[in-house]
Design an enzyme around this catalytic site. Structure first.
Site, PDB file in Angstrom:
ATOM      1  N   SER A 196     -15.373  36.236  -2.509  1.00 53.20           N
ATOM      2  CA  SER A 196     -14.647  37.414  -1.993  1.00 53.20           C
ATOM      3  C   SER A 196     -14.459  37.250  -0.483  1.00 53.20           C
ATOM      4  CB  SER A 196     -15.431  38.693  -2.285  1.00 53.20           C
ATOM      5  OG  SER A 196     -16.543  38.767  -1.413  1.00 53.20           O
ATOM      6  N   ASN A 202     -25.664  39.979  -8.300  1.00 54.17           N
ATOM      7  CA  ASN A 202     -26.918  40.680  -8.632  1.00 54.17           C
ATOM      8  C   ASN A 202     -26.845  41.472  -9.932  1.00 54.17           C
ATOM      9  OD1 ASN A 202     -28.704  39.959  -6.320  1.00 54.17           O
ATOM     10  ND2 ASN A 202     -26.955  40.812  -5.192  1.00 54.17           N
ATOM     11  N   ARG A 243     -33.257  41.089  -0.808  1.00 50.27           N
ATOM     12  CA  ARG A 243     -32.115  40.301  -1.286  1.00 50.27           C
ATOM     13  C   ARG A 243     -32.404  39.596  -2.614  1.00 50.27           C
ATOM     14  NH1 ARG A 243     -29.426  35.074   1.177  1.00 50.27           N
ATOM     15  NH2 ARG A 243     -27.381  35.302   0.209  1.00 50.27           N
ATOM     16  N   ARG A 244     -33.582  39.041  -2.775  1.00 46.35           N
ATOM     17  CA  ARG A 244     -33.864  38.290  -4.003  1.00 46.35           C
ATOM     18  C   ARG A 244     -35.079  38.806  -4.768  1.00 46.35           C
ATOM     19  NH1 ARG A 244     -29.528  37.708  -3.739  1.00 46.35           N
ATOM     20  NH2 ARG A 244     -28.241  35.897  -3.308  1.00 46.35           N
ATOM     21  N   GLY A 275     -22.002  44.595  -1.883  1.00 45.79           N
ATOM     22  CA  GLY A 275     -22.418  45.686  -2.762  1.00 45.79           C
ATOM     23  C   GLY A 275     -21.219  46.372  -3.400  1.00 45.79           C
ATOM     24  N   HIS A 298     -17.637  36.697 -10.156  1.00 47.36           N
ATOM     25  CA  HIS A 298     -16.322  36.619  -9.508  1.00 47.36           C
ATOM     26  C   HIS A 298     -16.256  35.455  -8.518  1.00 47.36           C
ATOM     27  CE1 HIS A 298     -17.886  38.098  -5.695  1.00 47.36           C
ATOM     28  NE2 HIS A 298     -18.625  38.921  -6.420  1.00 47.36           N
ATOM     29  N   HIS A 344     -20.965  40.405 -11.056  1.00 43.77           N
ATOM     30  CA  HIS A 344     -21.395  40.118  -9.677  1.00 43.77           C
ATOM     31  C   HIS A 344     -22.743  39.395  -9.630  1.00 43.77           C
ATOM     32  CE1 HIS A 344     -18.248  42.951  -8.435  1.00 43.77           C
ATOM     33  NE2 HIS A 344     -18.533  43.497  -9.605  1.00 43.77           N
ATOM     34  N   ARG A 401     -12.755  42.555  -7.160  1.00 44.99           N
ATOM     35  CA  ARG A 401     -13.029  41.115  -7.146  1.00 44.99           C
ATOM     36  C   ARG A 401     -13.411  40.616  -8.537  1.00 44.99           C
ATOM     37  NH1 ARG A 401     -17.140  43.929  -4.448  1.00 44.99           N
ATOM     38  NH2 ARG A 401     -19.307  43.267  -4.704  1.00 44.99           N
ATOM     39  N   GLU A 408     -21.651  45.595  -8.688  1.00 38.39           N
ATOM     40  CA  GLU A 408     -22.708  44.890  -7.953  1.00 38.39           C
ATOM     41  C   GLU A 408     -23.841  45.863  -7.607  1.00 38.39           C
ATOM     42  OE1 GLU A 408     -24.553  42.683  -7.443  1.00 38.39           O
ATOM     43  OE2 GLU A 408     -23.677  41.241  -6.035  1.00 38.39           O
TER      44      GLU A 408
HETATM   45  O1  LIG Z   1     -23.259  40.984  -0.685  1.00 38.08           O
HETATM   46  C1  LIG Z   1     -23.540  41.168  -1.893  1.00 38.08           C
HETATM   47  O2  LIG Z   1     -23.258  42.204  -2.509  1.00 38.08           O
HETATM   48  C2  LIG Z   1     -24.286  40.077  -2.629  1.00 38.08           C
HETATM   49  C3  LIG Z   1     -23.386  39.224  -3.466  1.00 38.08           C
HETATM   50  O3  LIG Z   1     -22.419  38.568  -2.744  1.00 38.08           O
HETATM   51  O4  LIG Z   1     -24.954  39.306  -1.665  1.00 38.08           O
HETATM   52  P1  LIG Z   1     -26.322  38.531  -1.910  1.00 38.08           P
HETATM   53  O5  LIG Z   1     -25.964  37.271  -2.648  1.00 38.08           O
HETATM   54  O6  LIG Z   1     -26.777  38.247  -0.510  1.00 38.08           O
HETATM   55  O7  LIG Z   1     -27.256  39.408  -2.661  1.00 38.08           O
END
Ligand SMILES: O=C(O)[C@@H](CO)OP(=O)(O)O
Length: 234
Positions: A12, A184, A114-115, A22, A9, A182, A60, A87
């Site tokens: 946002s 993730n 996060r990653r 999320g 998307h 999204h 979104r 997400e």
């Molecule tokens: O906030 C989130 O849900 C994700 C995607 O925007 O964030 P991030 O990229 O930090 O995982």
């Protein structure tokens, strides 16, 4: 030959404010609306006209697909929506500023959640108004199936289940499919399609509004990947 077009998307309102999103159902920012229209222009220019569209239940992603398809004058196709493309659930980090969380938990934990692959954010607790079961959208689902905070590994499990049951059969029939989702939930899908290891997925970022195309044969063997916005193949 079926083509799978992945589209994250557009920006946002929470992306813009640097908040963890999320399952929080926020809409696109002005910039995100423009990114979604631009994605439609790219798809049209490269003759990527999908037969079916799939999105999450989050607005979104739904609005990104609608804006792109409107731009393409390609609004007649079915759009199938599933919460399983939502997400990753960011648990107790949802709605919090990313820099503030990083400061609170430290760089290592921040990046692991996060990653990384199997580290989850702290889960939402009973009674938290952010629980998905408080959102009428999810009230007909079994509350025990609704996440309260997911690792990428958990996200991958639900996304791949949905891919196997709903998306893969259409691809095998040679259909061209748009999946508007999204950062993730798409990283989870990319990890599986490209056979990336947990160490490799750490480096993968999915840009907003930039289609990624995978071309498969009828046995779902991956033939190639294309990044039409970059006018090159990789
Ligand atoms: O906030 C989130 O849900 C994700 C995607 O925007 O964030 P991030 O990229 O930090 O995982």
């Amino acid at each position: 030959m079926g083509r799978l077009i992945l589209l994250r998307h557009g920006q946002s309102l929470y992306n813009k404010e640097n908040l963890f999103t999320g399952w929080t159902d926020v809409d696109l920012s002005e910039e995100g609306i423009e990114e979604a229209k631009r994605a439609g222009e790219i798809l049209l220019k490269h003759d990527l006209l999908p037969d079916i569209c799939f999105t999450s239940w989050l607005k979104r992603a739904i609005h990104t697909a609608q804006l792109a398809l409107k731009e393409m004058e390609w609004e007649q196709i079915d759009c199938i929506k599933s919460w399983k493309l939502n997400e990753r659930h960011y648990g107790a980090w949802q709605c919090h500023n990313k820099d503030a969380i990083r400061k609170e938990v430290g760089d290592e934990m921040f990046m692991a959640v996060r990653r990384g692959y199997d580290t989850s954010p702290p889960p939402l607790q009973d009674g938290d108004p952010r629980l998905a079961e408080n959102d009428p959208k999810y009230r007909k689902l079994d509350p025990s199936s609704l996440p309260r905070g997911e690792s990428l590994k958990a996200t991958r499990k639900r996304v791949l289940n949905y891919f196997a049951e709903a998306i893969a059969p259409e691809l095998a029939r040679g259909k061209d499919l748009l999946v508007s989702a999204h950062g993730n939930s798409l990283r989870a899908l990319v990890m599986a399609i490209e056979h990336l290891t947990p160490a490799e997925i750490v480096e993968v970022e999915i840009p907003t509004g930039e289609p990624i195309v995978y071309v498969f044969d009828e046995t779902l063997h991956l033939l190639r990947k294309e990044r039409p916005a970059r006018f090159s193949k990789d």
